[in-house]
Every structure is written in structure tokens, then in C-alpha cells.
Enzyme design. Sequence first.
Site, PDB file in Angstrom:
ATOM      1  N   LYS A 126       0.858  -1.189   0.000  1.00 11.04           N
ATOM      2  CA  LYS A 126       0.000   0.000   0.000  1.00 11.04           C
ATOM      3  C   LYS A 126       0.889   1.232   0.000  1.00 11.04           C
ATOM      4  O   LYS A 126       2.001   1.202   0.522  1.00 11.04           O
ATOM      5  CB  LYS A 126      -0.876   0.018   1.255  1.00 11.04           C
ATOM      6  CG  LYS A 126      -2.105   0.883   1.111  1.00 11.04           C
ATOM      7  CD  LYS A 126      -3.249   0.100   0.511  1.00 11.04           C
ATOM      8  CE  LYS A 126      -4.427   0.977   0.164  1.00 11.04           C
ATOM      9  NZ  LYS A 126      -5.596   0.142  -0.194  1.00 11.04           N
ATOM     10  N   ASP A 166      -6.973   4.425  -4.607  1.00  9.22           N
ATOM     11  CA  ASP A 166      -7.626   4.230  -3.313  1.00  9.22           C
ATOM     12  C   ASP A 166      -8.310   5.571  -3.026  1.00  9.22           C
ATOM     13  O   ASP A 166      -8.530   6.349  -3.974  1.00  9.22           O
ATOM     14  CB  ASP A 166      -6.582   3.863  -2.238  1.00  9.22           C
ATOM     15  CG  ASP A 166      -7.219   3.347  -0.944  1.00  9.22           C
ATOM     16  OD1 ASP A 166      -7.581   2.172  -0.899  1.00  9.22           O
ATOM     17  OD2 ASP A 166      -7.363   4.131   0.020  1.00  9.22           O
TER      18      ASP A 166
HETATM   19  O1  2IT Z   1      -8.102  -1.386  -0.882  1.00  6.75           O
HETATM   20  C1  2IT Z   1      -7.980  -1.885  -2.017  1.00  6.75           C
HETATM   21  O2  2IT Z   1      -8.087  -3.098  -2.206  1.00  6.75           O
HETATM   22  C2  2IT Z   1      -7.695  -0.991  -3.132  1.00  6.75           C
HETATM   23  N1  2IT Z   1      -7.601   0.207  -2.928  1.00  6.75           N
HETATM   24  C3  2IT Z   1      -7.505  -1.529  -4.513  1.00  6.75           C
HETATM   25  C4  2IT Z   1      -6.103  -1.984  -4.702  1.00  6.75           C
HETATM   26  C5  2IT Z   1      -5.746  -2.410  -6.102  1.00  6.75           C
HETATM   27  O3  2IT Z   1      -4.569  -2.748  -6.283  1.00  6.75           O
HETATM   28  O4  2IT Z   1      -6.594  -2.413  -6.990  1.00  6.75           O
END
Ligand code: 2IT
Length: 447
Positions: A126, A166
Site C-alpha cells: 500500500k 484508493d
Molecule cells: O483497498 C484496495 O483493495 C484498493 N484500494 C484496490 C487496490 C488495487 O490494487 O486495486
Amino acid sequence: MNKYVATVLKDLKARYPWEAEFLQAAEEILESLGPVMEKEPKYQANKILERLVEPERTICFRVPWIDDKGEYQINRGYRVQFNSAIGPYKGGIRFHPKVTLSTLKFLGFEQIFKNSLTGLPMGGGKGGADFDPSGKSDNEIMRFCQSFMSELFRHIGPDTDVPAGDIGVGGREVGYMFGMYKKLRNEFTGVLTGKGLSFGGSLVRPEATGFGVVYFAEEMLKTKKDSMKGKKVAISGFGNVSWGAVQKCNHLGAKVVTISGPDGYIYDEAGISGDKIAYMTEMLKKDRMSVAPFAKKYKSAKFIPGKRPWEVKVDVALPCAIQNELDLNDAKTLFKNGCKVVVEGSNMSSTLDAVRFFVEKKILFAPGKASNAGGVATSGLEMSQNSIRLSWTAEEVDERLHNIMKGIHKACVESAKQYGFEGNYVVGANIAGFKKVADAMIAQGLV
Ligand code: 2IT
């Protein structure tokens, strides 16, 4: 609590006492892994929990940019590369003024288990910055994204780490970051997901998280020989997740009566459907901070300032805004009002005591890492399409997404049952997500 789990948690709390959100996520997950530790001593022997709670790598960097007045601005950027046991790091980027390393460690930790649950080969990561996109011009957003990527590019890659959107990061921001990555690397690859359709994006990705949440709710209801049809639904948020969830609720014959923003919530007895759904996107473009304009535009809608929608009498609640948006009091109110299904669309929507309350009252409760996995799953499908240099039709992507959500639901139900926690989706999701990652870590040795 299992002794091994308790020791790891105690050490973690002593080491990072200021990381409240990360500790909350770790506690929720680790406490439900106790039965697994007892049954399978190999995990303790391999110190899997001690290894799992430390990110493989954490990158913190300066993000300098120039605003429209010509003034220098400095933000903090991060990427937490948490676990790559089952695939390249994968997870979104969050731009929000309250983002800290603790926020991104909680999100990255959740992502490990979520990505594992999808059945696709993706590790957990993340990233983000404490940048506030609200009120910024398009040029300011572009300059910020470019500066952010001018550091991040050296740490990511299609086989290393694949970021996405996100909160505060949508198609526009992904586009700007992709452009900068391509320029710096001189390479056109699927390094980010959530891209525009003309440069490698996948159909259905924008609505996938919300669709997945409602597919998951439908699967849960099916276990009670029930369905979403005719249900009254409270949704929070008005961003990407809520937008997809509102659409899918309508497809399945449910009536959505609320959406919300940081300024309060909208109650619309007539139901949020048709052009009202498109208007949600308009509001987001105008001002990320307010849902009040919705009530000005639609007569059937009322704006309730400063409150969250959990006081409304509904059958189903879908928190789709941000972490810890539903606390114990909200949980009690929902329960008192007869709400029987709570499915998280945001990551860690509910506080720990609210989660425990739902489980105790045997409410059908799904944790975000299971129920909101449709977003990252469809990102995984975008990666597949990029690798084979093909685009699938909307029907094909949606069908795969639907099957993945059914698969996650089944994995949660079966794992919970196997360890004697029938109907407990929290335990089910954590155990099912954990085992695959932990076994891969053991197989790969101490790295
Ligand atoms: O919290 C999540 O799963 C997302 N923000 C999507 C992450 C993604 O790599 O599509």
C-alpha cells in the site's frame, strides 16, 4: 487468547505504540489465528507471525511540488511493500491529509490477506501521501502525481510492485502517475492498475469494488435462503466504492436510501437510482468534501448534517467510506433497528468493539478484506490482460469478478467451519487468507 499470538501482539504494541490503526488491524487478524497456531505448530516454529507483521520494505520520501500560486509545497510519500510471498506487491495509493505510516501499514497488512483470498498471485502493499486533493486544480493534481512518481518509479514495476487507486486517487491520478513512470523508464508496462481504457485499463475496474461488495452480500444472504431483492440499504461514502455498490444494489432489486460525505449524510426515501447515481460522480468531481448538493438537486432527498447514516432503519448496511466509520454505538443502533447484514466496502470500516458486537449478535458481518476484494481482484484481471496484451469484454470481466467473490465467500465459510466458528466471516477470512501466504513463506525459507 492463544499464548503465541498474545506474545507477538504484546511485542508489536510495545514496538509501535503510536501506530494505532496498524495495531488495530493486527489485533483483529492475529487474535483469530489462535486456533490455527494450536493445530499447526509449524507456524510458530517458523516464526511466521513475527515475520508477517514486519513489512519486507518501507519506503518514505519527500514529495515537493509547486502550487498554482507558485509557492513550494512539501508532502510526505510512502510505499509499504509488506509481503511478496505469493506475488508482486499489490495495493492502492491513498491521498488523504490524515495519511501516516500507521495508516498505510494497516492497509498494507490487510491487503496481504485480501489479495490471498482472491486466489490471484498478488502480494500485499500500500502507498500514499498526506496530500489533500480537495480543492486542488487539475494542474496541481498533475504536478503532485508527477513528483510522487519521480521517486516511486525506482521502487515499483510490473513484476515487483503494482500500485492502483484508493481514497483520493482515481483514474485521473493513475493516468498522471502512469505517464510519469513511462517517461522515466521508457517502458510501456502494466505497472499501475485502474488505468484509462485506451492505455491498458480494464472494463468494470471502476465499479468492481462496489459490485463485489454487493455480490458478497448476496452470497451471505443466500446462506439464509434470502436475497438482496427488496432490501432497504444504507450506504456511506459517495466515491468509487459507494458508486459501484449503489449500481449493483439497484441491479439486484434493492433500494438504497443513503449515501454520505464528511459533511453528513443524504436520506432519500425514493431510493438512489437512475440519474442520481451519475450525479454522485459529478459531486465527487466538484468537491470531494460535500454531499449536501445532492439534496438541493433532488426533492426527495434530505441532507442530515454532521451525522452518519447508521441511525436509519435498514435491512442492510454497507459502510463504503473510510476506516473506523462505524463504532460500537452505531453497531448497537443498527442492531436495535433490525439490520441483519453489515458488509464492509471500506477497509476496516468498523472499530474492533463493533466487529466483536456483530459477531456476538450473529449479524451477517463481512470484513472488508473479504467483501471489498473485488477491486483488487479486478486489478489482478487488468494485470492479466496487460500481460497477454488483450482486453476482455465487460461481460467476461464481470463474470470473473462474480466468480471470484463467490470463491472468497466459500473460502470464508469453509475455513470458519473447519475451525469450529461456523458463520464467523472474520475468522473465516483471516484463516483462509493467512494459510496460503504462510505456507508459501515456509516453502521459500527464511527470506
Ligand atoms: O483497498 C484496495 O483493495 C484498493 N484500494 C484496490 C487496490 C488495487 O490494487 O486495486
